[in-house]
Design a protein around this motif. Structure first.
Motif, PDB file in Angstrom:
ATOM      1  N   GLY A   1       1.006  -1.361  -0.066  1.00 45.11           N
ATOM      2  CA  GLY A   1      -0.050  -0.127  -0.042  1.00 45.11           C
ATOM      3  C   GLY A   1       0.904   1.376   0.147  1.00 45.11           C
ATOM      4  O   GLY A   1       0.372   2.491   0.358  1.00 45.11           O
ATOM      5  N   GLY A   2       2.211   1.074  -0.402  1.00 45.87           N
ATOM      6  CA  GLY A   2       3.048   2.211  -0.439  1.00 45.87           C
ATOM      7  C   GLY A   2       3.092   2.794   0.850  1.00 45.87           C
ATOM      8  O   GLY A   2       4.056   3.773   0.958  1.00 45.87           O
ATOM      9  N   ARG A   3       2.951   2.023   2.040  1.00 47.36           N
ATOM     10  CA  ARG A   3       3.416   2.760   3.252  1.00 47.36           C
ATOM     11  C   ARG A   3       3.891   1.528   4.433  1.00 47.36           C
ATOM     12  O   ARG A   3       4.485   1.840   5.317  1.00 47.36           O
ATOM     13  N   SER A   4       3.123   0.590   4.211  1.00 46.54           N
ATOM     14  CA  SER A   4       3.419  -0.609   5.507  1.00 46.54           C
ATOM     15  C   SER A   4       4.261  -1.758   5.084  1.00 46.54           C
ATOM     16  O   SER A   4       4.280  -2.325   3.855  1.00 46.54           O
ATOM     17  N   SER A   5       5.261  -1.939   5.939  1.00 46.64           N
ATOM     18  CA  SER A   5       6.234  -2.766   5.604  1.00 46.64           C
ATOM     19  C   SER A   5       6.130  -4.094   6.280  1.00 46.64           C
ATOM     20  O   SER A   5       5.643  -3.977   7.468  1.00 46.64           O
ATOM     21  N   HIS A   6       5.999  -5.251   5.335  1.00 48.46           N
ATOM     22  CA  HIS A   6       5.737  -6.485   6.056  1.00 48.46           C
ATOM     23  C   HIS A   6       6.620  -7.547   5.597  1.00 48.46           C
ATOM     24  O   HIS A   6       7.011  -7.806   4.802  1.00 48.46           O
ATOM     25  N   VAL A   7       7.076  -8.460   6.687  1.00 48.80           N
ATOM     26  CA  VAL A   7       7.899  -9.626   6.385  1.00 48.80           C
ATOM     27  C   VAL A   7       7.134 -10.657   6.368  1.00 48.80           C
ATOM     28  O   VAL A   7       6.542 -10.999   7.280  1.00 48.80           O
ATOM     29  N   VAL A   8       7.550 -11.613   5.212  1.00 40.09           N
ATOM     30  CA  VAL A   8       6.919 -13.035   5.240  1.00 40.09           C
ATOM     31  C   VAL A   8       8.011 -13.966   4.996  1.00 40.09           C
ATOM     32  O   VAL A   8       8.776 -13.746   4.189  1.00 40.09           O
ATOM     33  N   CYS A   9       7.879 -15.189   5.661  1.00 39.01           N
ATOM     34  CA  CYS A   9       8.871 -15.976   5.484  1.00 39.01           C
ATOM     35  C   CYS A   9       8.169 -17.214   4.547  1.00 39.01           C
ATOM     36  O   CYS A   9       6.916 -17.148   4.275  1.00 39.01           O
ATOM     37  N   ALA A  10       8.900 -17.983   4.232  1.00 36.89           N
ATOM     38  CA  ALA A  10       8.664 -19.105   3.377  1.00 36.89           C
ATOM     39  C   ALA A  10       9.159 -20.443   3.950  1.00 36.89           C
ATOM     40  O   ALA A  10      10.007 -20.705   4.543  1.00 36.89           O
ATOM     41  N   SER A  11       7.918 -21.452   4.093  1.00 42.38           N
ATOM     42  CA  SER A  11       8.145 -22.893   4.569  1.00 42.38           C
ATOM     43  C   SER A  11       8.337 -23.644   3.173  1.00 42.38           C
ATOM     44  O   SER A  11       7.360 -23.650   2.363  1.00 42.38           O
ATOM     45  N   ILE A  12       9.474 -24.375   2.787  1.00 44.36           N
ATOM     46  CA  ILE A  12       9.528 -25.106   1.517  1.00 44.36           C
ATOM     47  C   ILE A  12       9.762 -26.576   1.683  1.00 44.36           C
ATOM     48  O   ILE A  12      10.617 -27.122   2.562  1.00 44.36           O
ATOM     49  N   GLY A  13       8.981 -27.616   1.087  1.00 47.92           N
ATOM     50  CA  GLY A  13       9.197 -28.844   1.129  1.00 47.92           C
ATOM     51  C   GLY A  13       9.481 -29.224  -0.362  1.00 47.92           C
ATOM     52  O   GLY A  13       9.119 -28.669  -1.289  1.00 47.92           O
ATOM     53  N   ILE A  14      10.361 -30.289  -0.422  1.00 51.95           N
ATOM     54  CA  ILE A  14      11.025 -30.593  -1.337  1.00 51.95           C
ATOM     55  C   ILE A  14      10.959 -32.014  -1.744  1.00 51.95           C
ATOM     56  O   ILE A  14      11.223 -33.153  -0.819  1.00 51.95           O
TER      57      ILE A  14
END
Length: 893
Positions: free
Chosen positions: A567-580
């Protein structure tokens, strides 16, 4: 002759269309011309109305100036007459040049007996005592300017309009009148003569329609007045068409009238309708000439059309005879038709084709005219010898098979002006008949639909449908080439929180940005697929080894860890879980590889998120355990296997009990007491946290009602609310209904919100918080310092209590840095009129530091662990919960 013209019979209807079309177009042209002339007539009438209105406006404005001058003359004369005591003489003023030199304006002063005292006329002075204007002023004590009807003046002997004003003695009695007589020509507007035309007029009338002066066009100047009867001017201003019966010359006119500002006069203007539309005759003549010229052009084209239609009929007749000989028809308007005659060597081998016939459309497909194509060898049209050889083989094979049909992508070497062509070939006695149809548009549409079916609308990545089509081919390639293939199942951790707190628009924005980052960390030969929601799949074809797969997984996790600006203003961190999962080790078909990658992903999530996990056989058992736990949690909610424990919150200075925090515990029928760390994360992931939260509200209100019934000294109970529960809408209604059902005062309930609850749209948050505050409950911000709250956000949110996370409390006594941070938080909260609660207080040293920092309240094991409801009654009665030694220290200090 009949035989020679017999070819026309089949095309006679086409030839006859030309004169029919010519007649129709001629009628349309004439109709349009008539309409245009009518439009011009309406335009002239409209312009005439505007012209009359402007004429009336201008004349009214021009009249106001001489009438104002006359009015000023009467006022000045009245003033000086009264100032001179009745001795004023006009002949002295006339000689001094005080009046305009005009034979059309005369000034007279009459005494109270009606005798002329002084005048600018060089005539005998007659008595005016019987004149209507004199009698009117004598009987009416008013200072108004009186405008009389035009009449012949006794002194001047001319037709004049009189403007008069009453004179008074110092005591207000009648002393005579001052009068200005004006000839009608004085008001004439000679500049309007050209505008009036032959039958126009310009006049000034009194409000009741009496004519004072008039200027007319040359054709009606003989008439003393133009109206048969004085017009009735009901409004001050107006405009309209007046019927011819109203006028002496029986000519209808557009008439406009405007009031003269500040005077009971009306400027009336009229223009003859006949004069207004006089230019129409010349315009109509020009339009008719132009229409006739157009009709002539149409007729010429009709003749040309008849000629070429007849010629085309003859050619079609010839072509039909040739096609009948070849046994094929090519009259389809969207197909190109060719008749090829095979060119052979002596041994019978076909080496080329001669174009014996074609239609115009077929020639157009090659960018040529039919005349250029007939009689040419096919090889002369194709500039690429290698491509012509391929084409020749196809044509020869069609002749051998007698029939051939296909959809063919046109290569760049071909002179055909299209991208895709449908070819149909049939052998005839004379050679090969070929039809070509341009299917580029339908193929483009087909490919667009295929792209829509195989791509994700939000991220433009391939979708699950594409994956299920592509993966079998990729597995077969790997099997054939004896290489490996890795499938990475990527799930965004905590993505649901973004949707719940910031709205779906922010969630969509994050998914688009995440898709771009995933594409950026793989090879061009690899693929990223969005399965749906927050799940992605990466296909790595022929990776070097397991280390290469690990490197890609690490790049994915690292790329997604960078904060997203939403939204041009809110900084958000997202992690990832990966299955292989890896082909062929972990499966040799699509379903197995996907299932094993999914299982490995859940194992990665269980390991703490932001990690990757290769599939291992034992992970399947772990997934079974996880699903079993999830089902057990659902059963526990339905069976009400949960109880509330309560942890006291006390005054930091005195230890007095201030509040209780309600904490949920699971009493499993086999495993016993299960701490929240083991089931709360699962409840959040599965969405059961909302049901669990409602259960806590119900149990806390019911327990408060029990303590209230036992007459215990109640303190408020604070209830933790999760982000999904807070953002589901109408949350305040749920709280209000439970409090109302159990008869609990809102002052006895507090709501603890985490910082993640505040990450949505500001307006939605303010509205929800405002609704809760309106109930009368207090709002607490829990675990402050672990999220994204800022000072400006706290200022706007209007919360009551700030609970500082235990991580900050744990640093107290271990260095100045911890105290400085805590002091900054307390100072900020106090400035915002918020009470500060320190969580996780476990030692006496931490308590003393918090007391010195002026912290308001504390909570932690130092005071009490969470206790069941039966044990809380004792604490309520005890009230002060610090150990005795703490109280003594405080007293000594």
């Amino acid at each position: 002759m009949a035989t020679n013209l017999g070819f026309l019979r089949g095309c006679l209807h086409i030839i006859l269309i030309w004169p029919a079309v010519g007649l129709f177009l001629s009628l349309v042209i004439w109709q349009i011309t008539t309409s245009q002339i009518n439009d011009q007539k309406q335009t002239l009438r409209k312009n005439g109305i505007a012209q009359v209105a402007l004429l009336a406006d201008t004349y009214a404005e021009q009249l106001s100036r001489p009438i104002e001058q006359i009015d000023q003359i009467t006022l000045n004369l009245k003033y000086y007459w009264q100032l001179s005591g009745g001795t004023l003489r006009l002949d002295d003023q006339l000689r001094a040049g005080l009046y305009p030199v005009s034979s059309q304006l005369y000034v007279t002063i009459i005494d109270k007996n009606g005798d002329i005292v002084t005048t600018t006329l060089q005539r005998p002075k007659n008595s005016m005592a019987t004149r209507d204007y004199f009698l009117s002023h004598k009987s009416n004590n008013t200072n108004q300017l009186l405008i009389s009807k035009p009449s012949v003046g006794r002194g001047s002997g001319k037709f004049v309009v009189r403007f008069s004003r009453r004179l008074n003695t110092p005591d207000g009695s009648f002393d005579g009148i001052v009068m200005v007589s004006v000839e009608p020509a004085y008001f004439a507007n000679t500049s309007a003569d050209t505008t009036l035309g032959k039958r126009g007029f310009l006049s000034v009338r009194s409000k009741d329609g009496v004519l004072l002066a008039m200027r007319t066009g040359e054709s009606i100047r003989a008439y003393p007045t133009i109206f048969r009867t004085p017009p009735v001017l009901k409004a001050d201003n107006g405009i309209g068409v007046t019927a011819k019966e109203k006028f002496i010359d029986n000519q209808a006119r557009v008439v406009a009238w405007r009031s003269v500002k500040n005077y009971p006069l009306v400027a009336v203007a009229g223009l003859s309708e006949e004069d207004l539309i006089l230019p129409l005759q010349a315009i109509a003549r020009e339009y008719h000439i132009l229409a006739l010229a157009r009709i002539l052009v149409v007729m010429i084209f009709v003749l040309i059309g008849i000629f070429f239609s007849s010629r085309l009929a003859w050619r079609k007749h010839q072509a039909m005879q040739a096609r009948e000989a070849y046994g094929i028809s090519s009259e389809g308007g969207t197909e190109g038709f060719f008749m090829f005659a095979a060119q052979r060597r002596r041994d019978g081998t076909v080496i080329d084709f001669l174009i014996a016939d074609c239609n115009e459309y077929g020639a157009t497909l090659y960018g040529r005219a039919k005349s250029e194509m007939l009689g040419r060898r096919l090889s002369s049209i194709y500039t690429s010898p290698s491509y012509f050889e391929q084409l020749l083989q196809t044509y020869v094979a069609a002749m051998d098979a007698s029939f051939y049909e296909d959809d063919f992508p046109v290569p760049t070497e071909s002179p055909l002006n299209m991208l895709w062509v449908h070819r149909k070939m049939m052998r005839s006695n004379a050679g090969l008949a070929l039809t070509l149809r341009d299917i580029s548009e339908s193929k483009a549409h087909e490919q667009a639909l295929l792209a829509m079916a195989n791509s994700d609308a939000l991220t433009a990545l391939p979708n699950r449908h594409w994956l299920m089509d592509f993966l079998p081919f990729a597995i077969n390639r790997a099997r054939t080439s004896q290489t490996t293939l890795a499938l990475l199942f990527v799930d965004l951790d905590d993505f649901k929180n973004v949707n719940d707190t910031m709205g779906h628009a922010a969630g969509d924005e994050l998914l688009q940005a995440a898709a771009a980052r995933l594409r950026s960390v793989i090879r061009p030969s690899d693929s990223v697929v969005r399965l749906g929601g927050d799940e992605f799949t990466i296909i790595l074809e022929n990776p070097e080894n397991a280390v290469a797969v690990e490197r890609v997984s690490e790049r994915v996790i690292s790329a997604l860890k960078r904060p997203f600006l939403l939204g041009g203003r809110s900084s958000h961190v997202v992690c990832a879980s990966i299955g292989i999962s890896v082909f062929p080790k972990d499966g040799d078909d699509v379903e197995t590889l996907l299932k094993h990658a999914d299982i490995a992903m859940y194992a990665a999530k269980a390991n703490g998120k932001a990690s990757y996990q290769f599939f291992q056989p034992q992970l399947s058992q772990n997934l079974v355990v996880r699903l079993s736990n999830e089902q057990a949690l659902r059963t526990a909610i339905d069976a009400d296997e949960f109880v509330l424990y309560y942890q006291p919150r006390v005054d930091a200075a005195s230890g007095e009990l201030r509040s209780l925090e309600a904490l949920i515990r699971w009493i499993h029928p086999i495993r016993g007491l299960i701490p929240p760390d083991e089931f709360i994360p699962m409840a959040e992931e599965t969405g059961l946290i909302v049901k669990l939260g409602e259960m806590v509200i119900e149990k806390a209100c019911a327990q408060l009602a029990k303590w209230q019934a036992a007459n215990l000294p109640l303190v408020p109970v604070s209830i933790n609310v999760s982000s999904p529960q807070f953002n589901q809408g109408n949350f305040e209604v749920l709280f209000a209904s439970h409090m109302r059902r159990h008869g609990i005062s809102p002052s006895m309930v507090e709501i603890e919100l985490t910082e993640s609850c505040m990450m949505g749209e500001d307006e939605a948050i303010f509205k929800q918080l405002g609704a809760l505050k309106a109930l009368g409950v207090k709002l607490l911000l829990d675990d402050f310092g672990t999220g994204y709250s800022s000072l400006s956000q706290l200022q706007r949110l209007d919360l009551d209590i700030l609970k500082v996370d235990r991580a900050f409390t744990a640093k107290l006594g271990k260095g100045k840095e911890g105290e400085v941070f805590f002091m900054a938080i307390i100072s900020m909260a106090h400035v915002l009129n918020m009470t500060v609660v320190a969580e996780g207080v476990e030692t006496l040293e931490q308590l003393h530091i918090l007391q010195e920092l002026s912290c308001n309240e504390i909570q932690g094991f130092y005071v009490s662990r969470p206790l069941p409801s039966d044990d809380i009654a004792k604490l309520m009665r005890k009230r002060f919960l610090f150990p005795e030694a703490v109280g003594n220290v405080k007293k000594i200090g």
